[in-house]
Design an enzyme around this catalytic site. Structure first.
Site, PDB file in Angstrom:
ATOM      1  N   ALA A  57     -28.972 -25.647  29.720  1.00  8.84           N
ATOM      2  CA  ALA A  57     -28.664 -27.000  29.250  1.00  8.84           C
ATOM      3  C   ALA A  57     -29.460 -28.068  30.001  1.00  8.84           C
ATOM      4  CB  ALA A  57     -27.168 -27.268  29.378  1.00  8.84           C
ATOM      5  N   ILE A  82     -21.884 -25.326  28.797  1.00  5.27           N
ATOM      6  CA  ILE A  82     -21.788 -25.404  30.250  1.00  5.27           C
ATOM      7  C   ILE A  82     -20.330 -25.130  30.595  1.00  5.27           C
ATOM      8  CG2 ILE A  82     -22.264 -26.799  32.291  1.00  5.27           C
ATOM      9  CD1 ILE A  82     -23.954 -28.629  30.377  1.00  5.27           C
ATOM     10  N   HIS A  89     -21.851 -26.993  40.719  1.00  2.51           N
ATOM     11  CA  HIS A  89     -23.005 -26.858  39.830  1.00  2.51           C
ATOM     12  C   HIS A  89     -22.700 -27.365  38.421  1.00  2.51           C
ATOM     13  CE1 HIS A  89     -26.830 -25.188  38.558  1.00  2.51           C
ATOM     14  NE2 HIS A  89     -26.231 -24.565  37.562  1.00  2.51           N
ATOM     15  N   PHE A 114     -25.390 -34.371  19.497  1.00  4.97           N
ATOM     16  CA  PHE A 114     -25.019 -33.763  20.772  1.00  4.97           C
ATOM     17  C   PHE A 114     -23.973 -32.686  20.534  1.00  4.97           C
ATOM     18  CE2 PHE A 114     -22.528 -33.657  24.723  1.00  4.97           C
ATOM     19  CZ  PHE A 114     -23.538 -33.496  25.662  1.00  4.97           C
TER      20      PHE A 114
END
Length: 155
Positions: A57, A82, A89, A114
């Site tokens: 990503a 994600i 992270h 998106f």
């Protein structure tokens, strides 16, 4: 009052790209399937749909910038997953991917949607990639098609 809004239909002439991250491919593969399904269901021509795969990503904004700069596409759908882990992270990658896509989109006049999932668990990601919560890839492509049509009216 005049209302200006896009519709959910393509003429078949639009060239569209999907940029998808390969990381968490078990999820992103389903998102891509959903986006492709939406494109085809709304009169898109499969020969005019390109899939560009990036490692993760974080890399989405860099490739998005190249594609938008090319002027080759009438719209671009960004997809990724994600999933929160045990380290910070997740926070860095999700923030940079989101900001990067948004900032890149603002530099150009081509519609971008998106469809990057940011979830707390693999279960949540699975739900959003085609089970309980629908397919967010389908929804991202639907939003893109509407934006393509809206942009045509605003030109």
């Amino acid at each position: 009052m005049n209302i200006i809004e896009g519709n959910i239909g393509l003429s078949g002439a639009e060239r569209v790209a999907i940029i998808a991250s390969r990381f968490n491919h078990i999820i992103t593969d389903r998102l891509v399937e959903g986006a492709k399904d939406c494109f085809l269901r709304h009169n898109g021509d499969e020969k005019k749909l390109d899939l560009i795969l990036v490692p993760g990503a974080y890399e989405l904004p860099f490739v998005l910038d190249r594609l938008l700069d090319s002027g080759k596409y009438q719209g671009i759908c960004t997809l990724g997953a994600i999933i929160r882990g045990g380290t910070p992270h997740f926070d860095y990658v999700s923030a940079e991917a989101t900001k990067g896509i948004a900032n890149t989109t603002l530099k150009y006049t081509t519609p971008v949607s998106f469809g990057v999932l940011t979830t707390d668990s693999i279960e949540q990601a699975i739900e959003r990639a085609g089970s309980k919560a629908g397919n967010k890839g389908f929804e991202a492509m639907s939003a893109l098609i509407e934006l393509i049509n809206l942009y045509k009216q605003l030109a």
